[in-house]
Motif scaffolding. Sequence first.
Motif, PDB file in Angstrom:
ATOM      1  N   ARG A  96       1.485  -4.325   9.777  1.00  0.00           N
ATOM      2  CA  ARG A  96       1.498  -3.175   9.176  1.00  0.00           C
ATOM      3  C   ARG A  96       3.243  -2.365   8.779  1.00  0.00           C
ATOM      4  NH1 ARG A  96      -3.170  -1.674   9.851  1.00  0.00           N
ATOM      5  NH2 ARG A  96      -5.119  -1.264   8.242  1.00  0.00           N
ATOM      6  N   THR A 135       0.634   4.935   1.570  1.00  0.00           N
ATOM      7  CA  THR A 135       0.631   5.603   2.165  1.00  0.00           C
ATOM      8  C   THR A 135       0.519   7.378   2.781  1.00  0.00           C
ATOM      9  OG1 THR A 135       1.614   5.332   4.108  1.00  0.00           O
ATOM     10  CG2 THR A 135      -0.225   4.226   3.889  1.00  0.00           C
ATOM     11  N   ARG A 137       0.720  -1.459  -0.342  1.00  0.00           N
ATOM     12  CA  ARG A 137      -0.213  -0.041  -0.001  1.00  0.00           C
ATOM     13  C   ARG A 137       0.561   1.313   0.275  1.00  0.00           C
ATOM     14  NH1 ARG A 137      -5.239  -0.932   1.139  1.00  0.00           N
ATOM     15  NH2 ARG A 137      -6.169  -3.255   2.191  1.00  0.00           N
TER      16      ARG A 137
END
Length: 393
Positions: free
Chosen positions: A373, A319, A317
């Motif tokens: 994460r 971010t 991902r």
Amino acid sequence: MSGAGTGQRPDNRRQKLVKSLWTGIWLVYLSAPVTDLLHGGHGTGVTVLGWLGLAVFVAWYWALVLRTGRGEADGLVLGSLAVLAAQSAVLSLTLGRQWLVLFVYVSIASGAALPLRTARWSIPAVSALMAALALTVPGGREYLGGLLVPAFLGGFAMTGVRELVRTTIALREARATVAQLAANEERLRLARDLHDLLGHSLSLITLKSELAGRMLPGQPEKAAQQVADIENVSRQALVDVREAVSGYRRPRLSGELAGARVALTAADVVADLPAGPGPGELAEDSESALAWALREAVTNVVRHSGARRCTVELIHRETLDGPVLELSVEDDGSGGSGKGPGNGLSGLAERLEKAGGTLDAGRSRHGFRLVARVPSAAAPEPAEGRGGRRTTP
């Protein structure tokens, strides 16, 4: 493997039940003899003897298949198969062509109970005997084509299944042996490394201790210097040992994924697992934190959830703080006791925080979901380049 396979002896009541049910499914093909007894127009005495003969055949066949793998001599198994073949011949000659189907069961029992070297000639022999009787029994020619192929191919198919089961068992035993040898080798390597790390330091400490002892009480200042050197060497030796042990104990995500598959499979949980990260994608601390997260999550699934399926995903991902790699572990179980996070999850959150990551855990729509994460050190490859991972903006 929850049930005993072909060629494998059932070891407990559950395996015996599973194998009995699996064997019983194929008895449905005895519908032809049963129909003949019910509607064949035989006399009462013949019908009673027919039912008795069919019951004895099924019982003998069932006992032979269930005792497969107990190590009996080939002669005992061959004798049992000869009795089954004789029963089939007598029933076919006396009651008619519908009873030729019994030879299919004799052929399959040969493949299931005999070693390959013996089954190679017993299966063709049973098929040949059935063909000869089919040519003798009135109307048997019409049944020959429909029974000869199942008898011949079914028997050899059972030998293949039996050898496959035995090969699988041998591979599992070999894998366990390899794992044990690898663990022994790792212990030996750790012992060698610790010896190399500590040998020089301890020798130096011994030497300086002797020097300090000789310098006292005449040269206290030089003795104090030797004692200070001893302290420095001891501290450095302690640092070296901690680094060595930490390096050996640092888990890797690829290894934890392999261990998770073994643990979930052993617990009869269907495992949907991705491939591990590529080299350079994660810093060592980040990969170690994710590996601990996966271990804790899988342990909870196995011990507390009662789940039947567990899905693990690795998702890249982007971010605001930069690229991250997200580990998601979701099961379809009860979600645990519901009394809040335990010590394992609390310690895991602290470990992830030190690596710059985060942890989310709680009930999901299907069961329980844990999401960890950590910062990703490298840009991810395209999703099609790595099985089991995908990039999500």
